[in-house]
Design a protein around this motif. Structure first.
Motif: not given
Length: 72
Positions: A48-60
């Motif tokens: 119901r609440e969309k689950v989103f996770f991302i490693d911002l350090y590795r994205l950068g």
């Protein structure tokens, strides 16, 4: 390998009626389901609440090396 050939994109996982996506770094000319360099996170639209996770350090890290974000 050129930095223009690398993209951050969604990779579909799960089965027919239950899609889950992984945020991965791969070549832009590779198929969506093929191999990738690194898994950065996930997205699960089934809750119901969309689950989103991302490693911002590795994205950068990848964006600083020239990777592009996919439009999705």
């Amino acid at each position: 390998m050129h930095s223009n050939d690398i993209m951050v994109r969604l990779r579909r996982r799960g089965h027919h009626s239950y899609s889950v996506y992984e945020v991965v770094v791969s070549y832009k000319w590779k198929r969506r389901q093929s191999d990738y360099f690194e898994k950065l996170g996930f997205y699960n639209p089934q809750y119901r609440e969309k689950v989103f996770f991302i490693d911002l350090y590795r994205l950068g890290f990848w964006l600083n090396r020239g990777a592009k974000l996919h439009s999705a």
